[in-house]
Design an enzyme around this catalytic site. Structure first.
Site, PDB file in Angstrom:
ATOM      1  N   GLY A 190      37.799  44.872  41.623  1.00 30.19           N
ATOM      2  CA  GLY A 190      36.844  44.038  42.365  1.00 30.19           C
ATOM      3  C   GLY A 190      36.611  44.599  43.759  1.00 30.19           C
ATOM      4  O   GLY A 190      37.493  45.205  44.343  1.00 30.19           O
ATOM      5  N   ARG A 250      35.101  48.297  36.590  1.00 30.82           N
ATOM      6  CA  ARG A 250      36.291  48.274  35.724  1.00 30.82           C
ATOM      7  C   ARG A 250      35.969  49.259  34.596  1.00 30.82           C
ATOM      8  O   ARG A 250      34.875  49.250  34.053  1.00 30.82           O
ATOM      9  CB  ARG A 250      36.551  46.864  35.205  1.00 30.82           C
ATOM     10  N   ASP A 273      46.231  46.269  41.853  1.00 31.70           N
ATOM     11  CA  ASP A 273      47.383  46.778  41.096  1.00 31.70           C
ATOM     12  C   ASP A 273      46.951  47.459  39.794  1.00 31.70           C
ATOM     13  O   ASP A 273      47.570  48.442  39.370  1.00 31.70           O
ATOM     14  CB  ASP A 273      48.387  45.649  40.826  1.00 31.70           C
ATOM     15  N   THR A 291      41.761  44.247  47.797  1.00 34.22           N
ATOM     16  CA  THR A 291      41.401  43.111  46.943  1.00 34.22           C
ATOM     17  C   THR A 291      41.501  41.842  47.774  1.00 34.22           C
ATOM     18  O   THR A 291      42.418  41.730  48.599  1.00 34.22           O
ATOM     19  CB  THR A 291      42.296  43.010  45.684  1.00 34.22           C
ATOM     20  N   ASP A 327      42.438  39.118  46.783  1.00 36.56           N
ATOM     21  CA  ASP A 327      43.464  38.223  46.237  1.00 36.56           C
ATOM     22  C   ASP A 327      44.834  38.325  46.931  1.00 36.56           C
ATOM     23  O   ASP A 327      45.688  37.471  46.737  1.00 36.56           O
ATOM     24  CB  ASP A 327      43.671  38.501  44.737  1.00 36.56           C
ATOM     25  N   ASP A 360      47.461  40.122  46.319  1.00 38.49           N
ATOM     26  CA  ASP A 360      48.449  39.881  45.260  1.00 38.49           C
ATOM     27  C   ASP A 360      49.063  41.173  44.714  1.00 38.49           C
ATOM     28  O   ASP A 360      49.365  41.267  43.525  1.00 38.49           O
ATOM     29  CB  ASP A 360      47.783  39.105  44.100  1.00 38.49           C
ATOM     30  N   ARG A 401      41.881  34.148  41.178  1.00 37.08           N
ATOM     31  CA  ARG A 401      42.482  34.137  39.827  1.00 37.08           C
ATOM     32  C   ARG A 401      43.902  33.578  39.870  1.00 37.08           C
ATOM     33  O   ARG A 401      44.101  32.469  40.358  1.00 37.08           O
ATOM     34  CB  ARG A 401      42.425  35.531  39.205  1.00 37.08           C
TER      35      ARG A 401
HETATM   36  P1  ATP Z   1      41.320  43.407  41.389  1.00 35.57           P
HETATM   37  O1  ATP Z   1      42.622  42.844  41.893  1.00 35.57           O
HETATM   38  O2  ATP Z   1      40.238  43.320  42.399  1.00 35.57           O
HETATM   39  O3  ATP Z   1      40.917  42.890  40.054  1.00 35.57           O
HETATM   40  P2  ATP Z   1      42.405  45.730  40.081  1.00 35.57           P
HETATM   41  O4  ATP Z   1      42.505  47.148  40.488  1.00 35.57           O
HETATM   42  O5  ATP Z   1      43.696  45.020  39.798  1.00 35.57           O
HETATM   43  O6  ATP Z   1      41.555  44.996  41.211  1.00 35.57           O
HETATM   44  P3  ATP Z   1      41.733  45.854  37.271  1.00 35.57           P
HETATM   45  O7  ATP Z   1      40.504  45.375  36.572  1.00 35.57           O
HETATM   46  O8  ATP Z   1      43.038  45.320  36.852  1.00 35.57           O
HETATM   47  O9  ATP Z   1      41.445  45.600  38.822  1.00 35.57           O
HETATM   48  O10 ATP Z   1      41.809  47.451  37.142  1.00 35.57           O
HETATM   49  C1  ATP Z   1      40.727  48.269  37.545  1.00 35.57           C
HETATM   50  C2  ATP Z   1      40.649  49.467  36.659  1.00 35.57           C
HETATM   51  O11 ATP Z   1      41.869  50.229  36.752  1.00 35.57           O
HETATM   52  C3  ATP Z   1      40.530  49.173  35.172  1.00 35.57           C
HETATM   53  O12 ATP Z   1      39.193  48.887  34.792  1.00 35.57           O
HETATM   54  C4  ATP Z   1      41.016  50.475  34.555  1.00 35.57           C
HETATM   55  O13 ATP Z   1      40.005  51.457  34.659  1.00 35.57           O
HETATM   56  C5  ATP Z   1      42.161  50.862  35.502  1.00 35.57           C
HETATM   57  N1  ATP Z   1      43.427  50.354  34.982  1.00 35.57           N
HETATM   58  C6  ATP Z   1      43.909  49.096  35.028  1.00 35.57           C
HETATM   59  N2  ATP Z   1      45.113  49.007  34.423  1.00 35.57           N
HETATM   60  C7  ATP Z   1      45.400  50.249  33.959  1.00 35.57           C
HETATM   61  C8  ATP Z   1      46.503  50.819  33.228  1.00 35.57           C
HETATM   62  N3  ATP Z   1      47.550  50.093  32.848  1.00 35.57           N
HETATM   63  N4  ATP Z   1      46.453  52.133  32.915  1.00 35.57           N
HETATM   64  C9  ATP Z   1      45.389  52.889  33.287  1.00 35.57           C
HETATM   65  N5  ATP Z   1      44.322  52.408  33.972  1.00 35.57           N
HETATM   66  C10 ATP Z   1      44.317  51.118  34.312  1.00 35.57           C
END
Ligand code: ATP
Length: 324
Positions: free
Chosen positions: A13, A74, A105, A128, A130, A132, A174
């Site tokens: 995000g 994503r 994360d 982010t 959040d 978190d 979330r």
């Molecule tokens: P936010 O907290 O804003 O949602 P985020 O980085 O946690 O941010 P995610 O949707 O969990 O958001 O992850 C973003 C992207 O990172 C995913 O679409 C994917 O491309 C990659 N990703 C997430 N988890 C994994 C994983 N376990 N292994 C490899 N790539 C990952």
């Protein structure tokens, strides 16, 4: 080996302040004579070869802008090792020899796989709303999102007071409690409903009734959205059916993600972007730039790949004490 070309992307995000981090990475790298290649739309941009060379003016006039000039996404393909292998080949073909990832994360898990599977140098910058991510007290965007939500709740309080109404105000985050707790304390909410707690409708009703008895005209209940936005409507329904209490729902939604970053977000993002490049130059990777005890520093990437427990019992107690 010293790095010649740093790849830079945002993933997950968006959050206000990502642009400040982008600016700091680009300007610090160029200051030290290292090239930067911007990658559009997160990990998808690697696979789709959306590479753009960054220069000093690519990041001019962006420090005050919300969102991210590199855009984000994503990328489900990145979960699969064969796509990551292809990604590394594409990065190397482009001359990119290290990657800075601004995200949450999940994005850091994606980065960790790059390091584990291909020893591709990676640095994370937490971005982010959040707040978190494990291993850091702060993530870029949280302060701005909280301020935006506070301003919205203050406005809702004005109308709630004028009409002697109860409002359920749903905030983003979330499964994270961070935004709800801070907004709840800072707006004097009568109640804060956290994502991991079972909703106690009786308590909400009793709190509101008690307030009214001592002359309160309005009540604000802050609802953390939880896994699926919109749960305020279910709570509203139960309050009406069981207690004949009319509550209005306001879901703040994506307004909390946008807008000009606060001073705090600009300052921390600038420090983190700068430190990310310096860490690469000192061959400190894989790491994440973090804030702990008010100071920006580095933490091992593996410390920052899970969700933080941010239920903050002390803030829950504070909110409860102040809202009697
Ligand atoms: P936010 O907290 O804003 O949602 P985020 O980085 O946690 O941010 P995610 O949707 O969990 O958001 O992850 C973003 C992207 O990172 C995913 O679409 C994917 O491309 C990659 N990703 C997430 N988890 C994994 C994983 N376990 N292994 C490899 N790539 C990952």
């Amino acid at each position: 080996m010293s790095f010649k070309n740093i790849g830079l992307l945002c993933s997950g995000g968006d959050s206000p302040g990502m642009n400040c981090a982008i600016r700091a990475v680009v300007r610090t790298a160029l200051f030290h004579g290292i090239k930067v290649t911007g990658i559009k739309r997160g990990y998808s941009g690697i696979l789709n070869k959306e590479f753009i060379p960054m220069n000093l003016s690519s990041v001019g006039n962006i420090i005050q802008r919300g969102g991210t000039i590199l855009q984000t996404s994503r990328c489900p393909e990145w979960l699969h090792p064969e796509h990551r292998k292809k990604g590394v080949e594409l990065l190397r073909a482009q001359g990119i020899d290290a990657l800075v990832i601004i995200g949450g994360d999940g994005s850091f898990n994606g980065a960790k796989s790059l390091w584990d599977e291909h020893q591709f140098p990676v640095i994370g910058i937490p971005g982010t709303i959040d707040n978190d991510i494990s291993g850091t007290d702060y993530t870029i965007g949280f302060d701005t999102a909280v301020q935006t939500a506070i301003e919205a709740v203050d406005r809702i309080r004005d109308t709630a007071h004028s009409h002697a109404r109860t409002f359920l105000v749903e905030v983003m985050g979330r499964n994270s409690s961070a935004i709800a707790l801070k907004v709840g304390v800072c707006t004097g909410a009568e109640n804060i409903l956290l994502p991991h707690e079972t909703v106690d409708h009786q308590k909400i009703f009793d709190d509101i009734k008690r307030g009214m008895k001592r002359g309160k005209d309005s009540s604000i209940v802050i609802v953390a959205e939880g896994p699926v936005a919109g749960r305020s409507y279910d709570i509203q329904k139960v309050l009406k059916e069981k207690y004949q209490l009319d509550a209005h729902v306001a879901i703040l939604g994506h307004v909390q993600r946008g807008g000009s970053p606060s001073a705090n977000d600009r300052f921390i993002a600038s420090q983190m972007g700068n430190l990310a490049v310096e860490a690469l130059m000192k061959k400190q990777f894989p790491v994440v730039t973090v804030e702990t005890s008010g100071k920006v520093g580095l933490a091992p990437l593996e410390d920052c790949i899970t969700k933080a427990n941010n239920n903050f019992i002390e803030f829950q107690n504070l909110a409860q004490t102040l809202s009697i």
